[in-house]
Design a protein around this motif. Structure first.
Motif, PDB file in Angstrom:
ATOM      1  N   ARG A 111      22.435   7.671 -17.951  1.00 47.25           N
ATOM      2  CA  ARG A 111      22.954   8.908 -17.359  1.00 47.25           C
ATOM      3  C   ARG A 111      22.398  10.143 -18.049  1.00 47.25           C
ATOM      4  NH1 ARG A 111      25.709  12.929 -18.278  1.00 47.25           N
ATOM      5  NH2 ARG A 111      26.130  12.237 -20.405  1.00 47.25           N
ATOM      6  N   THR A 112      21.934  11.095 -17.262  1.00 42.15           N
ATOM      7  CA  THR A 112      21.591  12.407 -17.816  1.00 42.15           C
ATOM      8  C   THR A 112      22.310  13.499 -17.030  1.00 42.15           C
ATOM      9  OG1 THR A 112      19.661  12.453 -16.372  1.00 42.15           O
ATOM     10  CG2 THR A 112      19.280  11.809 -18.677  1.00 42.15           C
ATOM     11  N   LEU A 113      22.636  13.212 -15.764  1.00 40.57           N
ATOM     12  CA  LEU A 113      23.242  14.230 -14.894  1.00 40.57           C
ATOM     13  C   LEU A 113      24.771  14.124 -14.912  1.00 40.57           C
ATOM     14  CD1 LEU A 113      20.740  13.784 -11.935  1.00 40.57           C
ATOM     15  CD2 LEU A 113      20.691  15.563 -13.704  1.00 40.57           C
ATOM     16  N   ASP A 135      32.663  15.553 -25.461  1.00 41.22           N
ATOM     17  CA  ASP A 135      32.729  14.294 -26.213  1.00 41.22           C
ATOM     18  C   ASP A 135      33.325  13.159 -25.381  1.00 41.22           C
ATOM     19  OD1 ASP A 135      35.052  15.813 -26.221  1.00 41.22           O
ATOM     20  OD2 ASP A 135      35.769  15.017 -28.126  1.00 41.22           O
ATOM     21  N   HIS A 136      33.695  13.427 -24.122  1.00 41.41           N
ATOM     22  CA  HIS A 136      34.238  12.355 -23.274  1.00 41.41           C
ATOM     23  C   HIS A 136      33.255  11.898 -22.192  1.00 41.41           C
ATOM     24  CE1 HIS A 136      38.819  13.173 -24.038  1.00 41.41           C
ATOM     25  NE2 HIS A 136      38.159  12.808 -25.119  1.00 41.41           N
ATOM     26  N   VAL A 137      32.154  12.665 -22.005  1.00 44.76           N
ATOM     27  CA  VAL A 137      31.279  12.406 -20.854  1.00 44.76           C
ATOM     28  C   VAL A 137      30.725  10.987 -20.879  1.00 44.76           C
ATOM     29  CG1 VAL A 137      29.187  13.125 -19.637  1.00 44.76           C
ATOM     30  CG2 VAL A 137      30.622  14.822 -20.701  1.00 44.76           C
ATOM     31  N   ASP A 138      30.325  10.528 -22.061  1.00 41.08           N
ATOM     32  CA  ASP A 138      29.700   9.205 -22.123  1.00 41.08           C
ATOM     33  C   ASP A 138      30.699   8.073 -21.986  1.00 41.08           C
ATOM     34  OD1 ASP A 138      27.114  10.032 -22.215  1.00 41.08           O
ATOM     35  OD2 ASP A 138      27.140  10.343 -24.389  1.00 41.08           O
ATOM     36  N   ALA A 139      31.988   8.421 -22.006  1.00 42.93           N
ATOM     37  CA  ALA A 139      33.000   7.371 -21.861  1.00 42.93           C
ATOM     38  C   ALA A 139      33.446   7.247 -20.402  1.00 42.93           C
ATOM     39  CB  ALA A 139      34.198   7.702 -22.754  1.00 42.93           C
ATOM     40  N   LEU A 140      32.712   7.912 -19.485  1.00 44.14           N
ATOM     41  CA  LEU A 140      33.100   7.868 -18.068  1.00 44.14           C
ATOM     42  C   LEU A 140      32.121   7.002 -17.270  1.00 44.14           C
ATOM     43  CD1 LEU A 140      33.674  11.696 -17.545  1.00 44.14           C
ATOM     44  CD2 LEU A 140      35.450   9.953 -17.753  1.00 44.14           C
ATOM     45  N   PRO A 141      32.632   6.308 -16.222  1.00 40.84           N
ATOM     46  CA  PRO A 141      31.700   5.671 -15.299  1.00 40.84           C
ATOM     47  C   PRO A 141      30.891   6.765 -14.602  1.00 40.84           C
ATOM     48  CG  PRO A 141      33.998   5.370 -14.596  1.00 40.84           C
ATOM     49  CD  PRO A 141      34.029   6.150 -15.856  1.00 40.84           C
ATOM     50  N   TRP A 142      29.655   6.497 -14.250  1.00 41.42           N
ATOM     51  CA  TRP A 142      28.832   7.585 -13.706  1.00 41.42           C
ATOM     52  C   TRP A 142      28.177   7.247 -12.374  1.00 41.42           C
ATOM     53  CZ3 TRP A 142      23.241   6.990 -14.188  1.00 41.42           C
ATOM     54  CH2 TRP A 142      22.857   5.862 -14.926  1.00 41.42           C
ATOM     55  N   VAL A 143      28.093   8.295 -11.535  1.00 46.46           N
ATOM     56  CA  VAL A 143      27.496   8.142 -10.207  1.00 46.46           C
ATOM     57  C   VAL A 143      25.986   8.284 -10.341  1.00 46.46           C
ATOM     58  CG1 VAL A 143      27.263   9.258  -7.950  1.00 46.46           C
ATOM     59  CG2 VAL A 143      29.539   8.929  -8.957  1.00 46.46           C
ATOM     60  N   HIS A 144      25.255   7.385  -9.680  1.00 46.61           N
ATOM     61  CA  HIS A 144      23.796   7.366  -9.824  1.00 46.61           C
ATOM     62  C   HIS A 144      23.146   7.121  -8.457  1.00 46.61           C
ATOM     63  CE1 HIS A 144      19.884   6.539 -11.441  1.00 46.61           C
ATOM     64  NE2 HIS A 144      19.916   5.255 -11.162  1.00 46.61           N
ATOM     65  N   ASN A 175      19.865   4.705  -3.176  1.00 45.76           N
ATOM     66  CA  ASN A 175      21.238   4.212  -2.938  1.00 45.76           C
ATOM     67  C   ASN A 175      22.175   4.694  -4.038  1.00 45.76           C
ATOM     68  OD1 ASN A 175      20.732   2.950  -0.587  1.00 45.76           O
ATOM     69  ND2 ASN A 175      20.499   0.886  -1.483  1.00 45.76           N
ATOM     70  N   LYS A 176      23.441   4.899  -3.617  1.00 43.29           N
ATOM     71  CA  LYS A 176      24.433   5.419  -4.584  1.00 43.29           C
ATOM     72  C   LYS A 176      25.171   4.263  -5.260  1.00 43.29           C
ATOM     73  CE  LYS A 176      28.568   8.316  -4.666  1.00 43.29           C
ATOM     74  NZ  LYS A 176      29.579   8.988  -3.859  1.00 43.29           N
ATOM     75  N   PHE A 177      25.248   4.306  -6.584  1.00 39.14           N
ATOM     76  CA  PHE A 177      26.004   3.308  -7.343  1.00 39.14           C
ATOM     77  C   PHE A 177      26.946   4.022  -8.296  1.00 39.14           C
ATOM     78  CE2 PHE A 177      21.854   1.357  -6.499  1.00 39.14           C
ATOM     79  CZ  PHE A 177      22.237   0.177  -5.877  1.00 39.14           C
ATOM     80  N   THR A 178      28.073   3.360  -8.606  1.00 35.65           N
ATOM     81  CA  THR A 178      28.909   3.850  -9.717  1.00 35.65           C
ATOM     82  C   THR A 178      28.754   2.850 -10.845  1.00 35.65           C
ATOM     83  OG1 THR A 178      30.426   4.880  -8.191  1.00 35.65           O
ATOM     84  CG2 THR A 178      31.242   4.532 -10.420  1.00 35.65           C
ATOM     85  N   ILE A 179      28.229   3.344 -11.984  1.00 33.50           N
ATOM     86  CA  ILE A 179      27.843   2.451 -13.085  1.00 33.50           C
ATOM     87  C   ILE A 179      28.853   2.568 -14.222  1.00 33.50           C
ATOM     88  CG2 ILE A 179      25.972   2.016 -14.770  1.00 33.50           C
ATOM     89  CD1 ILE A 179      24.052   3.016 -12.590  1.00 33.50           C
ATOM     90  N   PRO A 180      29.264   1.444 -14.801  1.00 32.17           N
ATOM     91  CA  PRO A 180      30.253   1.495 -15.890  1.00 32.17           C
ATOM     92  C   PRO A 180      29.789   2.386 -17.052  1.00 32.17           C
ATOM     93  CG  PRO A 180      29.873  -0.778 -15.202  1.00 32.17           C
ATOM     94  CD  PRO A 180      28.864   0.067 -14.488  1.00 32.17           C
ATOM     95  N   ALA A 181      30.763   2.992 -17.720  1.00 26.34           N
ATOM     96  CA  ALA A 181      30.495   3.925 -18.821  1.00 26.34           C
ATOM     97  C   ALA A 181      29.522   3.334 -19.830  1.00 26.34           C
ATOM     98  CB  ALA A 181      31.811   4.277 -19.514  1.00 26.34           C
ATOM     99  N   GLY A 182      28.531   4.121 -20.208  1.00 28.91           N
ATOM    100  CA  GLY A 182      27.633   3.743 -21.295  1.00 28.91           C
ATOM    101  C   GLY A 182      26.539   2.766 -20.907  1.00 28.91           C
ATOM    102  N   GLU A 183      26.594   2.222 -19.673  1.00 32.67           N
ATOM    103  CA  GLU A 183      25.587   1.216 -19.290  1.00 32.67           C
ATOM    104  C   GLU A 183      24.438   1.866 -18.507  1.00 32.67           C
ATOM    105  OE1 GLU A 183      27.217  -2.199 -17.359  1.00 32.67           O
ATOM    106  OE2 GLU A 183      28.750  -2.450 -18.921  1.00 32.67           O
ATOM    107  N   PRO A 184      23.230   1.280 -18.586  1.00 30.97           N
ATOM    108  CA  PRO A 184      22.125   1.791 -17.765  1.00 30.97           C
ATOM    109  C   PRO A 184      22.210   1.213 -16.343  1.00 30.97           C
ATOM    110  CG  PRO A 184      21.345   0.009 -19.164  1.00 30.97           C
ATOM    111  CD  PRO A 184      22.807   0.175 -19.477  1.00 30.97           C
ATOM    112  N   GLY A 225      26.608  12.976  -9.732  1.00 35.15           N
ATOM    113  CA  GLY A 225      25.315  12.298  -9.910  1.00 35.15           C
ATOM    114  C   GLY A 225      24.117  13.166  -9.567  1.00 35.15           C
ATOM    115  N   LYS A 226      24.364  14.492  -9.328  1.00 29.07           N
ATOM    116  CA  LYS A 226      23.265  15.358  -8.892  1.00 29.07           C
ATOM    117  C   LYS A 226      23.009  16.534  -9.823  1.00 29.07           C
ATOM    118  CE  LYS A 226      23.795  14.290  -4.024  1.00 29.07           C
ATOM    119  NZ  LYS A 226      24.502  14.626  -2.802  1.00 29.07           N
ATOM    120  N   GLY A 227      24.103  17.132 -10.336  1.00 32.75           N
ATOM    121  CA  GLY A 227      23.956  18.388 -11.067  1.00 32.75           C
ATOM    122  C   GLY A 227      23.639  18.204 -12.543  1.00 32.75           C
TER     123      GLY A 227
END
Ligand code: GAP
Length: 497
Positions: free
Chosen positions: A132-134, A98-107, A115-124, A139-141
């Motif tokens: 985010r799906t991974l 229940d916390h995963v979507d509240a985290l910034p995510w590596v893409h 290219n690697k980006f870190t995207i703010p939580a919940g944003e595309p 950002g890989k698994g």
């Protein structure tokens, strides 16, 4: 304000250190240093004084951390005290589902050649529009499906590690108040409503601890179980509902009284679907921490759930005899449950100020005097003058009979003031040449010292003989302006502000 600022100040000035730091640290465990332990003890002391000692309807206990394992079956912790967790199949990082979507995510963005980006939580992603799906960490698994994970720490009682010896470190202090309900009732001859309080350590194997001392695996709680007769009415309302609201108000007022700004406090009502299995209604007091609005404490109406459960599992009656109605009742309970470490974090965050004084930055912790780890610092203006140093030590020793008082002569006076400001010491005492006189010139001293107020940085010249009385007044809440008005300002400021 940034959490890193508090973490850094805490380490630099002896409030909080990472546990076992020389070995690389222990995940989410923290050690309170010389000033942190004073601050923490002061928080617990005023809580105990205000909610236990001064109230005729409250008593306290101090129970053992290891309890009979059946306690946790009866309380529901063995079956329900779980969080859903997911694991990354690639980097093996573990998250609360229940916390995963509240985290910034590596893409790794396909629209920009990976290219690697870190995207703010919940944003595309702003380039490819993907969500985010991974795993947000690598950002890989892929993430596994959620599995329930019990948060209690398991251990073994006695020398044999077998199933029969399994026990748990308590995940809350509350259960000891329920299992001791009858002991306390009988030994203290109490009448409803009354409360039992306890402050002590609790342990939770949190999946994602973090944010400094906000969420840790070992922490301290200050909890109250306030028992009421469910058949009573107060002000035309069921007693449990009346007392629930009273405790919410009293706890809010308590945090404000010790310095938390009303703008940084709010109440949050739990939705039906998030209520704990035992609760009829729960309200959180939230604080605007550096990480955003989060729970500081919870105040739950636990009904008669716990007493009934422990009665069922132990076979012992846990009722109260209502003399008026000539009947046995199972009391309802209202539970104000606060975390000591979270309270400490909130008090530090709220007290922290950066000010500009004569073009220089002043960092000051404006702690309520009752919470300040050091109440008074005694500083000699000239450390080469034996008589000044001796007088300063004598003053420190005398004041230290009543309060935490320190002596410091390791820098020039302006710097010493700044150091005390940074740890929140409300008052300083400076001993100077005028205090002790100059025997070589035949000048006698005036036996007065300069006292300085942390918040206004104003100074007053007070006879040494009156210091005890002056600090008693100030530390018991008198305004600086009211007390200092009785004394002259120093002719020349000892030292700058
Ligand atoms: N007996 C009820 C109970 O324990 P809770 O909301 O789980 O309720 C009460 O905990 C308070 O204890 C929280 O509001 C928080 O201040 C503190 N607390 C809980 N878990 C914590 C953790 N892992 N680290 C630090 N403080 C925690």
């Amino acid at each position: 304000m940034n959490m890193d600022v508090l973490v850094s100040l805490s380490k630099r000035r002896g409030f909080v250190f990472q546990s076992s730091e020389i070995y690389g640290g222990t995940g989410s465990c923290w050690d309170y240093g010389p000033l942190g332990v004073e601050l923490k003890n002061n928080i617990k002391r005023v809580w105990w004084r205000d909610f236990v000692q001064t109230r005729a309807d409250m008593v306290g206990i101090d129970a053992s951390i290891l309890m009979h394992p059946t306690v946790w079956k009866a309380s529901g912790h063995l079956d329900h005290f779980t969080d859903p967790m997911v694991d990354c199949r690639e980097c093996k990082h573990r998250f609360r589902a229940d916390h995963v979507d509240a985290l910034p995510w590596v893409h790794y963005c396909p629209a920009t050649k990976g290219n690697k980006f870190t995207i703010p939580a919940g944003e595309p992603c702003g380039h490819c529009g993907q969500r985010r799906t991974l795993c947000p960490n690598c950002g890989k698994g892929d993430l596994t499906a959620p599995r329930q994970f019990n948060l209690m720490f398991k251990t073994f009682m006695g020398p044999v590690e077998e199933d029969a010896a399994v026990t748990y470190l308590r995940p809350e202090t509350a259960q000891a108040m329920f299992v001791n309900f009858d002991n306390v009732l009988q030994s203290m001859r109490l009448k409803l409503p009354f409360g039992i309080a306890q402050a002590g350590r609790s342990f939770r194997n949190e999946i994602t601890p973090g944010n400094f001392i906000f969420r840790t695996r070992e922490f301290e709680q200050m909890e109250i179980e306030y028992f009421v007769n469910p058949n009573d009415r107060v002000d035309g309302r069921p007693a449990d509902e009346y007392w629930h609201d009273r405790w919410i108000e009293d706890c809010m007022a308590w945090f404000r009284r010790y310095g938390l700004s009303p703008d940084n406090l709010r109440l949050r009502e739990h939705e039906r679907d998030e209520l704990a299995h035992y609760a009829k209604r729960t309200v959180d007091i939230e604080y605007k921490f550096p990480i955003g609005w989060s729970e500081l404490m919870g105040i739950a109406n636990r009904t008669d759930f716990d007493l009934k459960q422990h009665s069922k599992w132990s076979g012992k009656s846990l009722t109260y005899f209502d003399d008026e109605r000539k009947e046995h009742v199972v009391p309802f309970v209202v539970e104000p449950a606060a975390g000591v470490d979270r309270a400490l974090l909130a008090f530090m965050a709220d007290a922290y100020r950066e000010e500009e004084v004569r073009g220089e930055k002043r960092v000051v912790l404006k702690f309520h005097p009752e919470l300040a780890p050091i109440k008074i610092a005694v500083l000699p203006l000239l450390k080469k003058r034996d008589d000044i140093v001796r007088t300063a030590h004598t003053i420190r020793a005398e004041l230290a009979r009543h309060w935490r008082v320190v002596y410091d002569d390791t820098a020039a006076i302006g710097r010493l003031y700044r150091r005390q400001d940074e740890v929140g010491t409300p008052y300083c005492v400076t001993v100077d040449v005028q205090t002790v006189g100059d025997s070589e010139r035949g000048e006698t001293g005036d036996f007065r010292v300069t006292i300085r107020d942390r918040d206004s940085m104003e100074q007053a010249r007070v006879p040494i003989a009156e210091l005890g009385a002056v600090f008693r007044e100030l530390l018991e809440g008198a305004a600086w302006s009211q007390v200092s008005a009785r004394y002259p300002a120093p002719p020349v400021k000892a030292s700058g502000p």
